[in-house]
Design a protein around this motif. Structure first.
Motif, mmCIF file in Angstrom:
data_model
loop_
_atom_site.group_PDB
_atom_site.id
_atom_site.type_symbol
_atom_site.label_atom_id
_atom_site.label_comp_id
_atom_site.label_asym_id
_atom_site.label_seq_id
_atom_site.Cartn_x
_atom_site.Cartn_y
_atom_site.Cartn_z
ATOM 1 N N CYS A 267 -0.679 14.756 -18.561
ATOM 2 C CA CYS A 267 -0.752 16.564 -19.188
ATOM 3 C C CYS A 267 -0.142 16.836 -18.094
ATOM 4 O O CYS A 267 -0.322 18.763 -17.948
ATOM 5 C CB CYS A 267 -2.163 16.940 -19.002
ATOM 6 S SG CYS A 267 -3.701 15.674 -19.567
ATOM 7 N N GLY A 268 1.054 16.704 -17.625
ATOM 8 C CA GLY A 268 2.164 17.093 -17.325
ATOM 9 C C GLY A 268 2.212 17.273 -15.838
ATOM 10 O O GLY A 268 1.587 16.401 -15.318
ATOM 11 N N GLY A 269 2.357 18.601 -15.430
ATOM 12 C CA GLY A 269 2.324 18.662 -13.669
ATOM 13 C C GLY A 269 2.320 20.239 -12.715
ATOM 14 O O GLY A 269 2.622 21.577 -14.170
ATOM 15 N N GLN A 270 2.237 20.947 -12.594
ATOM 16 C CA GLN A 270 1.618 22.062 -11.393
ATOM 17 C C GLN A 270 3.007 22.529 -11.267
ATOM 18 O O GLN A 270 4.128 22.190 -10.188
ATOM 19 C CB GLN A 270 0.560 22.132 -10.430
ATOM 20 C CG GLN A 270 -0.523 22.009 -11.318
ATOM 21 C CD GLN A 270 -2.073 21.615 -10.394
ATOM 22 O OE1 GLN A 270 -1.417 21.288 -9.538
ATOM 23 N NE2 GLN A 270 -2.909 22.680 -11.193
ATOM 24 N N ALA A 271 3.585 24.181 -10.709
ATOM 25 C CA ALA A 271 4.900 24.574 -10.952
ATOM 26 C C ALA A 271 4.743 24.345 -9.150
ATOM 27 O O ALA A 271 5.585 24.132 -8.306
ATOM 28 C CB ALA A 271 4.581 26.004 -10.868
ATOM 29 N N GLY A 305 8.877 24.302 -19.017
ATOM 30 C CA GLY A 305 7.150 25.080 -18.646
ATOM 31 C C GLY A 305 8.002 26.562 -19.685
ATOM 32 O O GLY A 305 8.381 27.539 -19.509
ATOM 33 N N THR A 306 7.109 26.909 -19.742
ATOM 34 C CA THR A 306 7.253 28.039 -20.834
ATOM 35 C C THR A 306 6.682 29.271 -20.253
ATOM 36 O O THR A 306 6.061 29.474 -19.057
ATOM 37 C CB THR A 306 6.271 28.755 -22.201
ATOM 38 O OG1 THR A 306 4.538 28.542 -21.609
ATOM 39 C CG2 THR A 306 6.761 27.648 -23.107
ATOM 40 N N ALA A 311 8.367 32.673 -8.988
ATOM 41 C CA ALA A 311 8.315 32.628 -7.889
ATOM 42 C C ALA A 311 8.754 31.535 -6.846
ATOM 43 O O ALA A 311 9.191 31.222 -6.041
ATOM 44 C CB ALA A 311 7.200 33.833 -7.478
ATOM 45 N N ALA A 312 7.501 30.843 -6.480
ATOM 46 C CA ALA A 312 6.728 29.801 -6.102
ATOM 47 C C ALA A 312 8.068 28.567 -6.731
ATOM 48 O O ALA A 312 9.073 27.887 -5.251
ATOM 49 C CB ALA A 312 6.205 28.391 -5.753
ATOM 50 N N MET A 313 8.691 28.812 -7.667
ATOM 51 C CA MET A 313 9.803 27.142 -7.985
ATOM 52 C C MET A 313 11.018 28.162 -7.068
ATOM 53 O O MET A 313 12.180 27.349 -6.742
ATOM 54 C CB MET A 313 10.068 27.458 -9.276
ATOM 55 C CG MET A 313 10.738 26.350 -9.941
ATOM 56 S SD MET A 313 10.536 24.823 -9.786
ATOM 57 C CE MET A 313 9.513 24.444 -10.739
ATOM 58 N N GLY A 340 13.041 31.594 -22.067
ATOM 59 C CA GLY A 340 11.998 31.297 -22.503
ATOM 60 C C GLY A 340 11.208 30.411 -21.751
ATOM 61 O O GLY A 340 10.083 30.169 -21.989
ATOM 62 N N TYR A 341 11.928 29.641 -21.325
ATOM 63 C CA TYR A 341 11.306 28.473 -19.930
ATOM 64 C C TYR A 341 12.035 28.048 -18.757
ATOM 65 O O TYR A 341 12.874 28.309 -18.857
ATOM 66 C CB TYR A 341 12.114 26.886 -21.034
ATOM 67 C CG TYR A 341 11.102 27.491 -22.696
ATOM 68 C CD1 TYR A 341 10.141 26.740 -23.095
ATOM 69 C CD2 TYR A 341 12.093 28.253 -23.604
ATOM 70 C CE1 TYR A 341 9.752 26.919 -24.437
ATOM 71 C CE2 TYR A 341 11.482 27.901 -24.989
ATOM 72 C CZ TYR A 341 10.301 27.219 -25.820
ATOM 73 O OH TYR A 341 9.653 27.754 -25.973
ATOM 74 N N TRP A 342 10.807 28.206 -18.219
ATOM 75 C CA TRP A 342 11.621 27.423 -16.955
ATOM 76 C C TRP A 342 11.369 26.022 -17.090
ATOM 77 O O TRP A 342 11.040 25.001 -16.910
ATOM 78 C CB TRP A 342 10.447 27.833 -15.780
ATOM 79 C CG TRP A 342 9.008 27.422 -15.674
ATOM 80 C CD1 TRP A 342 8.235 28.716 -16.553
ATOM 81 C CD2 TRP A 342 8.499 26.368 -15.168
ATOM 82 N NE1 TRP A 342 7.016 27.330 -16.609
ATOM 83 C CE2 TRP A 342 7.126 26.661 -15.183
ATOM 84 C CE3 TRP A 342 8.945 25.360 -13.925
ATOM 85 C CZ2 TRP A 342 6.176 26.209 -15.005
ATOM 86 C CZ3 TRP A 342 7.850 24.857 -13.639
ATOM 87 C CH2 TRP A 342 6.323 24.740 -13.808
ATOM 88 N N PRO A 343 12.372 25.228 -15.783
ATOM 89 C CA PRO A 343 13.014 25.719 -14.327
ATOM 90 C C PRO A 343 14.616 26.076 -15.089
ATOM 91 O O PRO A 343 15.053 26.670 -14.241
ATOM 92 C CB PRO A 343 13.398 24.431 -13.678
ATOM 93 C CG PRO A 343 13.183 23.661 -13.811
ATOM 94 C CD PRO A 343 12.377 23.489 -15.221
ATOM 95 N N ALA A 344 14.903 26.247 -16.240
ATOM 96 C CA ALA A 344 16.021 26.560 -17.247
ATOM 97 C C ALA A 344 16.756 28.037 -16.826
ATOM 98 O O ALA A 344 17.412 27.970 -16.822
ATOM 99 C CB ALA A 344 16.271 26.259 -18.829
#
Length: 470
Positions: A267-271, A305-306, A311-313, A340-344
Motif C-alpha cells: 500500500c505504498g509509503g508515508q511522506a 503521490g498526488t 513541506a517535510a519532503m 499535481g504530483y509529488w515529489p515531481a
C-alpha cells in the motif's frame, strides 16, 4: 504512495507466472576501471594550427619556437614536428605521454601568447565503445539503440561511476546475484507503519524487500490486489547491476554502489518516512537511527503521490541539496501534468518523464514544465520486449529466487538518469545539483517522435559525461 511502474494485465500475468531466467553461476569479472586511470586521459601528440600566411604555416620547424614559453617544457617534456594534416595543421610528437589536462593547459598558453596560432589541442585517442558481455544485455535496448537508447556504451568508455554511492528509496532490495556485489551496505528500513511494512516490524537496520503483495481491498476499496513487484530491485539493477560478469544484465553505472533505503511496503509509503530517508541518505542525523557511514551523492525516488509537495519532503530535499546530493524523481504515470504530483513538483529535484522504444512520449507518462528531461521508461502496449529489462525476484509473494523482467514506467526512466548522474560525478565530484541538472538539459538530444512538455529533450549519457569532464 506507490512505486511508479506500470504493466498491462497480460504483462502482469506473464511476469507473475511465466518462468523467469535465473542467474547462472560462474566466475565474476571485475568491471573496467575509470578512464581517469586509463590511456583515454593521456596523449603523446599536440595538434597546432597556424593562421594562414603566418610563418608556422610555411615552415613547420617554427613550431618548435612556439612551445618555448609553454608550461609543457617546464615539466621536462620535449616535442618535435611529426607531420602536417590536410588542413595545414601540424602534429607535434612528445617524447612521452602526458595527462590531457596538462596538455590542454599548455595549448591554452600557446594560443594566449602567440597570435599566429589559430588553435592548439591534444591529439586525443578514441576507442571502440564498450559492449558488456552480460548474456541478456541484448534485451536492454534502452542502453544502446540509436532511436531511444541513452548512448550508454560511449559513456562507459569515459566513466563507470566508480566511487559514487547512489541511494535508492524504494521497496528495498533482494541480494540478487547480479546486484549484491554492488550493494554498499544493508541500508535501512525507514517504514514505521507495522501494518503495511510486510516484515512484521517497524524501522530496522535491513532494507531487504520482504515483498509488497496485498489482497484485494487491502489498500483501497477499488484495489484489486497484486503480487510483489520487487520494484526496488528492478530500479537498482538499472542503476548498478554487476556488469561484464558474463551473466544477466548490465547497469548504467556499474562501478557505483547502491545504498538501499526502504520506504515502501504494501500500500505504498508515508511522506514522513521518506523525508527521514532523504535526510539519512544524504548523511544527516535521524532520531533513533544509526549514522549513515556511506552518504549518497545521488538519490533515486521512483515514487509519486498526488497533491502539492509536502513541506517535510521539501525540507529534506533542501537538506540533501545543502550536502551536494542530487535528488532525481519520477514525473508520474498518470498522463497528466506533473505539477499535481509529488515529489515531481518539489523544488530542486530533477524530474524525469518516460519515452518508449520509438522515442516518443510513453502513453502513461506525466509531462509539464516541471519536467527536466525524459529517458527510456518503456511502453509495452505491443510487446513486453519494449519494456525496460532489469533484476527482480521470481516470488509472487515472498522472495523465491533471482530473475529478470520487463517493466514500464517513469520509475524505469528515472534510474537511467540517476545512473548517468553517477557517471558524471565520478568524472567531476565537485558538481553541484544545479550544475548536474544544467548539464543534463544542455546535452539532451531531440526527440525522434512527439514528446510534448517532456523537458529539455531525451537523455544522452555519453554527451552528459563528456560535458561533465570538461
Amino acid at each position: 504512495m506507490r512505486p511508479l511502474f506500470r504493466f498491462s494485465l497480460i504483462a502482469a500475468a506473464a511476469i507473475a507466472f511465466a518462468p523467469l531466467t535465473a542467474l547462472a553461476g560462474g566466475a565474476s569479472i571485475d568491471p573496467i576501471g575509470e578512464a581517469t586511470t586509463s590511456h583515454a586521459d593521456y596523449a603523446s601528440n599536440l595538434i597546432i594550427k597556424y593562421r594562414e600566411g603566418s610563418a608556422g604555416r610555411v615552415n613547420a620547424n617554427a613550431l618548435n619556437m612556439a612551445v618555448a614559453h609553454a608550461a609543457l617544457l617546464q615539466s621536462g617534456a620535449q616535442m618535435h614536428y611529426y607531420r602536417t594534416l590536410a588542413s595545414g595543421a601540424h602534429v607535434m610528437q612528445l617524447n612521452r605521454e602526458m595527462p590531457i589536462r596538462e596538455l590542454e593547459a599548455a595549448a591554452r598558453a600557446m594560443v594566449a601568447t602567440d597570435p599566429n596560432i589559430e588553435f592548439a589541442e591534444p591529439d586525443r585517442r578514441a576507442y571502440k565503445a564498450l559492449t558488456p558481455n552480460d548474456t541478456q544485455y541484448t534485451k536492454q535496448w534502452h542502453y544502446f539503440e540509436k532511436t531511444a537508447g541513452i548512448n550508454a556504451p560511449a559513456a562507459w568508455d569515459a566513466s563507470t561511476g566508480n566511487g559514487v554511492v547512489v541511494a535508492v528509496l524504494d521497496t528495498g532490495y533482494r541480494p540478487h546475484g547480479d546486484l549484491a556485489r554492488n550493494i554498499v551496505s544493508a541500508g535501512y528500513d525507514m517504514v514505521t507503519n507495522v501494518s503495511t511494512a510486510n516484515d512484521g516490524n517497524g524501522r530496522d537496520n535491513s532494507a531487504l524487500d520482504p515483498g509488497d503483495w496485498h489482497f484485494a481491498g487491502q489498500c483501497s476499496s477499488d484495489d484489486r490486489g497484486g503480487n510483489s513487484s520487487w520494484h526496488g530491485s528492478h530500479v537498482s539493477g538499472t542503476i548498478a547491476a554487476v556488469t561484464n560478469n558474463g551473466a544477466g544484465v548490465a547497469g548504467v553505472a556499474f562501478g557505483a554502489k547502491i545504498l538501499p533505503v526502504r520506504v515502501l511496503g504494501r500500500c505504498g509509503g508515508q511522506a514522513s518516512d521518506m523525508a527521514d530517508a532523504i535526510t539519512w541518505a544524504a548523511g544527516g542525523g535521524v532520531w533513533g537511527v544509526p549514522a549513515n557511514t556511506t552518504p549518497a551523492r545521488v538519490i533515486n525516488m521512483s515514487i509519486s503521490g498526488t497533491g502539492s509537495c509536502p513541506a517535510a519532503m521539501q525540507n529534506a530535499i533542501n537538506f540533501a541539496r545543502s550536502r551536494n546530493t542530487v535528488v532525481v524523481v519520477a514525473a508520474g504515470n498518470f498522463n497528466k501534468n506533473s505539477s499535481g504530483y509529488w515529489p515531481a513538483n518539489c523544488s530542486g529535484v530533477i524530474s524525469v518523464a518516460a519515452v518508449g522504444r520509438t522515442g516518443g512520449k510513453a502513453s502513461y507518462s506525466n509531462f509539464g514544465n516541471l519536467v527536466t528531461l525524459a529517458a527510456p521508461g518503456g511502453d509495452m502496449a505491443n510487446s513486453q520486449a519494449d519494456g525496460v529489462y532489469s533484476t527482480v525476484n521470481t516470488g509472487t509473494m515472498s522472495p523465491v529466487g533471482d530473475g529478470y523482467a520487463f517493466y514500464q514506467g517513469t520509475s524505469m526512466a528515472t534510474p537511467h538518469v540517476v545512473g548517468t548522474v553517477a557517471l558524471m560525478l565520478a568524472k567531476k565530484p565537485s558538481l553541484t545539483p544545479d550544475q548536474v541538472a544544467s548539464l543534463l538539459k544542455s546535452t539532451a538530444r531531440s526527440f525522434p517522435k512527439t514528446c510534448d512538455e517532456c523537458g529539455a529533450g531525451m537523455l544522452d549519457s555519453a554527451a552528459a559525461v563528456a560535458a561533465a569532464s570538461r
